[in-house]
Design an enzyme around this catalytic site. Structure first.
Site, mmCIF file in Angstrom:
data_model
loop_
_atom_site.group_PDB
_atom_site.id
_atom_site.type_symbol
_atom_site.label_atom_id
_atom_site.label_comp_id
_atom_site.label_asym_id
_atom_site.label_seq_id
_atom_site.Cartn_x
_atom_site.Cartn_y
_atom_site.Cartn_z
ATOM 1 N N SER A 304 0.802 -1.206 0.000
ATOM 2 C CA SER A 304 0.000 0.000 0.000
ATOM 3 C C SER A 304 0.848 1.274 0.000
ATOM 4 O O SER A 304 1.517 1.569 -0.972
ATOM 5 C CB SER A 304 -0.960 -0.050 1.200
ATOM 6 O OG SER A 304 -1.946 0.920 1.092
ATOM 7 N N ASP A 315 10.076 5.353 -10.408
ATOM 8 C CA ASP A 315 9.693 5.977 -11.677
ATOM 9 C C ASP A 315 10.507 7.229 -11.964
ATOM 10 O O ASP A 315 10.848 7.519 -13.115
ATOM 11 C CB ASP A 315 8.204 6.326 -11.675
ATOM 12 C CG ASP A 315 7.325 5.122 -11.977
ATOM 13 O OD1 ASP A 315 7.879 4.010 -12.103
ATOM 14 O OD2 ASP A 315 6.100 5.291 -12.088
ATOM 15 N N LYS A 329 -0.849 -4.217 -3.009
ATOM 16 C CA LYS A 329 -2.136 -3.620 -2.619
ATOM 17 C C LYS A 329 -2.198 -2.200 -3.174
ATOM 18 O O LYS A 329 -1.647 -1.272 -2.606
ATOM 19 C CB LYS A 329 -2.310 -3.592 -1.110
ATOM 20 C CG LYS A 329 -3.669 -3.013 -0.697
ATOM 21 C CD LYS A 329 -3.785 -2.880 0.800
ATOM 22 C CE LYS A 329 -5.137 -2.271 1.172
ATOM 23 N NZ LYS A 329 -5.295 -0.893 0.685
#
Length: 437
Positions: A304, A315, A329
């Site tokens: 999460s 990224d 999740k």
């Protein structure tokens, strides 16, 4: 039409559900649109007739008396638990416990759980809690609680059974990686979770461990960065951000932590069915980390909010993600209070990394895969030395031929018994050598 009065009452009860949403763990501030803006669909009368008939049959034939209230409560629980593993109906006690969990102090065992194939699955044990001290691992299946099977139980029911008075005992029956069931006895405690820990692990190299994303975690990470910088006396040569076995927490805190390491760009965005569930969070120009070389540690217990941080830094190529695949999740839960001290914890959106990757059921794949391992030192086999031979020549150094006792060892360091952490430190040192060249 049979059972008309019961159907009318049921429809009225459904229509009266309301309340304002509360920002809570892994959730975005979403306000449902007014009922008038939603397209009304006709109620499925055949299914409602079946529902009313089932209620009547249960009341008439069940072995023990059961009230309409109990049946309706159970129906609501089933309605939510069958949507996905993270949606749930919260009674007053469960609602209060959920609010406690993000404050950093609550009673229980210190386990973040989910569901899998009808069983309760350990997502992650929280550091320095009865669960972590007992050696419970991410991925363990809890098949029994105090001898009673968990198969078919909702997650909230299992959590309620595992919580209890501090000092009381509980026995969990676990299955690990398809092996045989085994019992673990634990003593419940008041769980006080320190969400951030930090220290210098080598000259010039800092370490920050985030165990859970609470309301103040972003601020605490900022303080940890300042503390490490002062201890080092200058800019750090490298930093390890440890998110292993971090089950997640408050979405906004994850954004704040990622922002400490980024100067610009998107951190995370969410998509849902409601227009105001589509949110975007971006970094501000300040970089509290001063661009220090960074390694982010993750594993199967990183879920999460911790996946949001790891995905954003990956990224933006801000750091190297190392370890094993994260939990996966990628959903956002909103807690919607009802008007009777109850609430719905409802999955309302999915979140995506800056490059548009969905984490849901896939997780973050590390740039460098390093599996969990244990470092052990091989003992030297006793062997015959020159000094052991009778009548051997002296060395002329004026001292003993060889020390009879080993020199005192250095104090143990966190990375000495943690293979993944030691490899992260080696990688940082290698990066600095490469930059110097």
């Amino acid at each position: 039409m049979p059972h008309l009065s019961r159907l009318t009452s049921l429809a009225l009860a459904i229509a009266l559900l309301g309340g304002a949403p509360v920002l809570h763990a892994d959730q975005a501030p979403i306000t449902p649109p007014p009922a008038a803006d939603q397209k009304a669909a006709p109620l499925p009368l055949d299914e409602l007739r079946t529902f009313a008939e089932v209620m009547d049959r249960i009341k008439a034939a069940y072995v023990e008396p059961v009230t309409d209230k109990e049946l309706l409560e159970n129906a609501i629980k089933g309605m939510l638990s069958n949507l996905d593993p993270h949606s749930a109906y919260l009674d007053p006690k469960a609602f209060a416990e959920l609010q406690e969990s993000t404050s950093g102090e609550f009673g229980g065992l210190g386990i973040e759980v989910g569901t899998e194939d009808g069983f309760i699955k350990v997502v992650s044990p929280i550091d320095d809690t009865p669960a972590s001290k007992a050696g419970i691992h991410p991925g363990d299946l809890i098949v029994k609680i105090d001898g009673k099977p968990t198969k078919g139980q909702s997650m909230m029911e299992a959590v309620e059974r595992m919580r209890g008075k501090a000092g009381s005992k509980i026995v969990l029956t676990l299955v690990r990686e398809g092996g045989k069931p085994f019992d673990v006895e634990l003593t419940r405690a008041v769980i006080k979770v320190a969400s951030v820990r930090s220290q210098m692990i080598d000259p010039g190299y800092g370490y920050i461990r985030v165990t859970q994303f609470q309301v103040n975690t972003g601020e605490e990470v900022g303080k940890a960065l300042n503390k490490l910088r002062k201890e080092n006396g200058k800019k750090l040569s490298g930093l390890i951000l440890d998110l292993r076995n971090n089950p997640g927490g408050v979405l906004q805190s994850a954004v704040e932590v990622a922002d400490h390491f980024l100067k610009k760009g998107l951190i995370v965005y969410t998509k849902g069915r409601l227009p105001n569930s589509e949110l975007r969070f971006s970094a501000d120009p300040l970089d509290a980390s001063e661009g220090v070389p960074l390694v982010v540690l993750i594993n199967g217990g990183s879920a999460s909010a911790s996946e949001i941080v790891a995905g954003a830094l990956q990224d933006h190529k801000r750091g190297i993600v190392m370890g094993t695949d994260s939990f996966g999740k990628g959903s956002v839960q909103t807690v919607l209070p009802l008007n009777n001290d109850r609430a719905l914890k409802l999955t309302t959106a999915l979140y995506f990394t800056p490059n548009g990757r969905s984490i849901q059921a896939q997780g973050i794949v590390p740039d460098v895969e390093v599996a969990r391992a244990k470092l052990t030192r091989e003992s030297d086999d006793p062997s015959l030395k020159e000094a052991d031979l009778q009548g051997h020549l002296g060395n002329g150094n004026g001292g003993a031929d060889r020390p009879t006792q080993s020199a005192p060892g250095k104090p143990a360091r966190p990375q000495d018994d943690d293979y993944q952490l030691s490899q992260a430190l080696n990688l940082l040192k290698g990066l600095n050598v490469t930059r110097a060249d």
